[in-house]
Design an enzyme around this catalytic site. Structure first.
Site: not given
Ligand code: MG
Length: 332
Positions: A195, A203, A208, A212, A239
């Site tokens: 994780d 973020n 965002h 990504d 994630e």
């Protein structure tokens, strides 16, 4: 068949040959004559005919042999109709002629009326035949396109759109398969659940788009860790990532996890909002079992074990590897 049909007339009897050639010419068709089997095969090699009138009784090669050789050299989508000419019209000769590759069997001398009727039948047959060849070709093309589309779909269905590594679906499929193999072969199976630490904050801080990019880079690092043939790194969702390591005991899985953690840290992605480091890190939970002697009864239990270890890794301060069924953890 074209505008002017071209026929090959084969007969070892000069008068019969002349008669049938004249008949063909009188019907407005083009005739090419051959005085024997050998000459017939030569003519056939040189040019295309719409049909062949072929005398059966000839010195070797006789009509049957000529027909057999023609059929043997024709490609599958070629077909030159062969009509046997013979003095004998008994049933046995007829079936022998058809077996040799002939399409019809006429008694000599052939009348114009009979030949004209045969021509009409041949035209119909040829029309059906070319339609079939076209359809078969289209079917082949369509099949190929379908196959290509299927291959592409399979790839799309197995790959995570954002990161390009395996997706959840592929992971589940692979895990089920490896679970069965581990039982059959009495080998250990390991799963890593990972994780990204404080990814929501990442973020929020960087947007965002950057989020990504971060996930893509981490995927690349995890793919490096799962580099043996048979290993699989996958995006589990959001994630979260997973790595499946077939035929790998806990010790080996811990090494892979440690390597994965170091790879991610070495990416050096700044993360000012992280509460554990100033760069992006991951937490990893490791679980390993021998399914045939296991305390867990299905591969979902193995994932749960790894998930619990991951939870513990977060509890203990993140950016570390924790493995199920043992207390010490490793921090970098
Ligand atoms: Mg003859």
């Amino acid at each position: 068949m074209g505008e002017t049909m071209k026929a090959l007339i084969v007969d070892d009897s000069p008068s019969s040959l002349a008669y049938h050639c004249a008949l063909i010419d009188s019907m407005g068709l083009e005739s090419v004559s051959a005085a024997g089997g050998r000459e017939a095969l030569e003519r056939y090699q040189e040019q295309k005919f719409d049909f062949i009138l072929l005398d059966v009784e000839m010195p070797s090669p006789d009509g049957y042999e000529v027909a057999r050789r023609i059929r043997a050299t024709e490609s599958p989508d070629e077909w030159t109709p062969i009509i046997f000419l013979t003095g004998r019209t008994d049933e046995e000769s007829l079936s022998k002629g058809i077996e040799a590759g002939g399409d019809d069997y006429l008694a000599k001398p052939v009348s114009e009326l009979v030949l004209a009727a045969k021509m009409a039948a041949l035209r119909r047959l040829n029309h059906i035949r070319s339609a079939l060849v076209t359809t078969a070709g289209q079917l082949r093309d369509t099949n190929h396109l379908l196959w290509q589309a299927n291959e592409k779909l399979k790839t799309i269905a197995a790959v995570d759109g954002l990161t390009g590594i395996a997706n959840r679906r592929r992971l589940d499929e692979m895990l089920g398969r490896e679970w069965g193999r581990a039982i059959r072969e009495h080998t250990p199976l390991s799963v890593l659940m990972a994780d990204v630490d404080f990814f929501k904050l990442y973020n929020d801080s960087y947007g965002h788009q950057a989020g990504d990019d971060c996930l893509r880079k981490i995927s690349g690092a995890l793919a490096l860790a799962a580099r043996r043939p048979g290993d699989l790194a996958a995006r589990y969702g959001g994630e979260e990532f997973a790595i499946v390591l077939p035929n790998t005991p806990l010790e080996g899985a811990r090494h892979v996890a440690q390597f994965a953690l170091e790879k991610v840290l070495s990416l050096g992605i700044p993360h000012k909002a992280s509460k554990v480091r100033d760069q992006v890190s991951i937490s990893i939970g490791v679980a390993s079992v021998c399914p045939d002697t296991a305390k867990c009864s299905c591969c979902a239990d193995l994932v749960k074990m790894a998930d619990r270890a991951l939870y513990e890794a977060k509890e203990r301060g993140r950016a570390r590897v924790v493995w199920a069924e043992s207390t010490p953890s490793e921090t970098v």
